[in-house]
Design a protein around this motif. Structure first.
Motif, mmCIF file in Angstrom:
data_model
loop_
_atom_site.group_PDB
_atom_site.id
_atom_site.type_symbol
_atom_site.label_atom_id
_atom_site.label_comp_id
_atom_site.label_asym_id
_atom_site.label_seq_id
_atom_site.Cartn_x
_atom_site.Cartn_y
_atom_site.Cartn_z
ATOM 1 N N SER A 147 0.800 -1.254 0.104
ATOM 2 C CA SER A 147 0.057 0.013 -0.094
ATOM 3 C C SER A 147 0.715 1.257 0.039
ATOM 4 O O SER A 147 0.760 2.147 -0.698
ATOM 5 C CB SER A 147 -1.054 -0.044 1.165
ATOM 6 N N ALA A 185 -4.170 0.335 -2.644
ATOM 7 C CA ALA A 185 -4.695 -0.776 -1.683
ATOM 8 C C ALA A 185 -3.658 -1.956 -1.878
ATOM 9 O O ALA A 185 -3.502 -2.570 -3.064
ATOM 10 C CB ALA A 185 -6.247 -1.076 -1.619
ATOM 11 N N LEU A 194 -5.957 -6.436 4.497
ATOM 12 C CA LEU A 194 -6.101 -5.318 3.360
ATOM 13 C C LEU A 194 -5.801 -3.901 4.019
ATOM 14 O O LEU A 194 -6.179 -3.408 5.241
ATOM 15 C CB LEU A 194 -7.669 -5.192 2.945
ATOM 16 N N GLU A 221 -6.988 1.079 1.746
ATOM 17 C CA GLU A 221 -8.017 1.132 0.848
ATOM 18 C C GLU A 221 -8.433 2.722 0.874
ATOM 19 O O GLU A 221 -9.090 2.932 -0.473
ATOM 20 C CB GLU A 221 -9.147 0.456 1.552
ATOM 21 N N PHE A 273 -16.058 -0.186 -1.079
ATOM 22 C CA PHE A 273 -15.921 -0.563 0.393
ATOM 23 C C PHE A 273 -16.673 -1.610 0.815
ATOM 24 O O PHE A 273 -16.380 -2.421 1.580
ATOM 25 C CB PHE A 273 -15.824 0.746 1.266
ATOM 26 N N PHE A 276 -15.179 -4.873 0.014
ATOM 27 C CA PHE A 276 -13.814 -5.263 0.986
ATOM 28 C C PHE A 276 -14.636 -5.770 2.100
ATOM 29 O O PHE A 276 -13.861 -6.772 2.830
ATOM 30 C CB PHE A 276 -13.165 -3.753 1.134
ATOM 31 N N CYS A 296 -11.244 -0.783 -11.692
ATOM 32 C CA CYS A 296 -10.289 -1.105 -10.896
ATOM 33 C C CYS A 296 -9.267 -2.432 -11.593
ATOM 34 O O CYS A 296 -9.977 -2.986 -12.390
ATOM 35 C CB CYS A 296 -10.643 -1.855 -9.673
#
Length: 350
Positions: A119, A125, A238, A241, A260, A263, A298
């Protein structure tokens, strides 16, 4: 015939320059900009014709009427597969990753650092799946008697990771009995994956129990309690983000909320990362290639990591399709290799 073979050198060069400029600036690229950037000495009119052809073929699209063009997922795919020049990591970045992943800490700590490094050094992320216990090998197991017919199970995997678990048995076992159980299980299952151990134990319980003496039956029943699958859905770490909020194409409130939520719910991300375990080396999902609408804007660049020569997890970078692939790809690759070295009993530098 590949997409690169369909296009002539002039079209490929213009596509490459356009994508590199768009990755750098994040703004639609017009013909005048390309005429200044390219060395082809083409007029803006000629460039417009080439761009129109590239748009008709699905490599570019125009977000607004009379605006410049931006790459599509197909355009990025052609760029990554045929036009990209990968850059080596800078020495300070390589030194930092090597240093932070060489510390002999627990696996969870090392994995957390790997996610953070992915990251911080990409400003996107970073994600690392936890090693799948199904693929981790048992090295040693022992049992300690506790009160109220409880037993503390201590087992070592891959020669360095120690796990503890308390199980409830149907009766109290003496220290001698538990030692006998441990000796039996170590002699039979040491070096086998936890999945193989669980399957073998289940099979033994399905066999005619009259043919198994009581001590072996006790060992099998205790093993079943020790290795039953408590959490079949593997998790991941993770980090960063919120970095995705800095990219205009991902910063819309509705889009961020969906991203989100994905995630947090994890199921789609886990499934996508699991697909990456089936092939060695760096893998790239661009836009809609992921199969999930929430990731259409993405890209995911991943590589698997290994313990004892077995793929047990995946790490990667999640960011906008407009990412610096020439830097992200080698960074993900070297991080996976260094993480594998850190998690193995006798780490060696890649």
């Amino acid at each position: 015939m590949s997409s690169a073979q369909v296009l002539n050198e002039r079209s490929l060069q213009l596509l490459k320059i356009l994508i590199e400029r768009y990755i750098s600036d994040g703004q639609p690229i017009g013909s005048r900009t390309l005429s200044k950037d390219s060395d082809l000495k083409l007029s803006p009119a000629t460039i417009r014709n080439v761009m129109a052809d590239l748009e008709d073929m699905g490599f570019l699209h125009s977000p607004h009427t009379s605006a410049g063009r931006i790459p599509t997922a197909s355009g990025y795919r052609l760029f990554v597969d045929s036009l990209l020049t990968v850059k080596p990591l800078e020495s300070n970045e390589l030194s930092r990753v090597h240093h932070e992943l060489s510390a002999r800490d627990g696996n969870k700590d090392i994995i957390g650092r790997a996610s953070r490094l992915l990251s911080e050094l990409t400003q996107m992320a970073g994600v690392v799946t936890l090693p799948k216990r199904e693929l981790v090998c048992l090295r040693h197991i022992e049992f300690l008697s506790l009160s109220n017919a409880r037993v503390l199970v201590i087992f070592v995997t891959n020669e360095q990771e120690v796990h503890n678990k308390i199980i409830q048995t149907t009766r109290a076992f003496s220290a001698a009995e538990l030692q006998q159980v441990g000796n039996y299980l170590n002699s039979i299952y040491s070096g086998h994956s936890l999945a193989a151990v669980r399957e073998s134990v289940f099979k033994e319980l399905q066999d005619d129990q009259q043919r198994i003496n009581q001590s072996l039956l006790d060992a099998v029943k205790i093993a079943q309690l020790a290795f039953e699958d408590e959490n079949p859905k593997e998790d991941y770490v993770l980090t960063g983000e919120t970095n995705l909020m800095e990219f205009s194409e991902l910063a819309g409130r509705d889009h961020l909320k969906k991203l989100f939520n994905a995630f947090n719910q994890k199921q789609d991300v886990i499934y996508l990362l699991d697909q990456c375990m089936k092939t060695s080396g760096v893998q790239i999902f661009i836009g809609e290639e992921s199969g999930y609408q929430v990731f259409d804007q993405c890209s995911l660049v991943t590589s698997s990591y290994h313990i004892s020569d077995k793929v047990v997890g995946v790490l990667g970078v999640i960011g906008p399709t407009r990412m610096a692939y020439e830097k992200i790809i080698p960074f993900v690759d070297i991080t996976a290799k260094l993480l594998s070295a850190a998690l193995n009993p006798n780490p060696t530098s890649p």
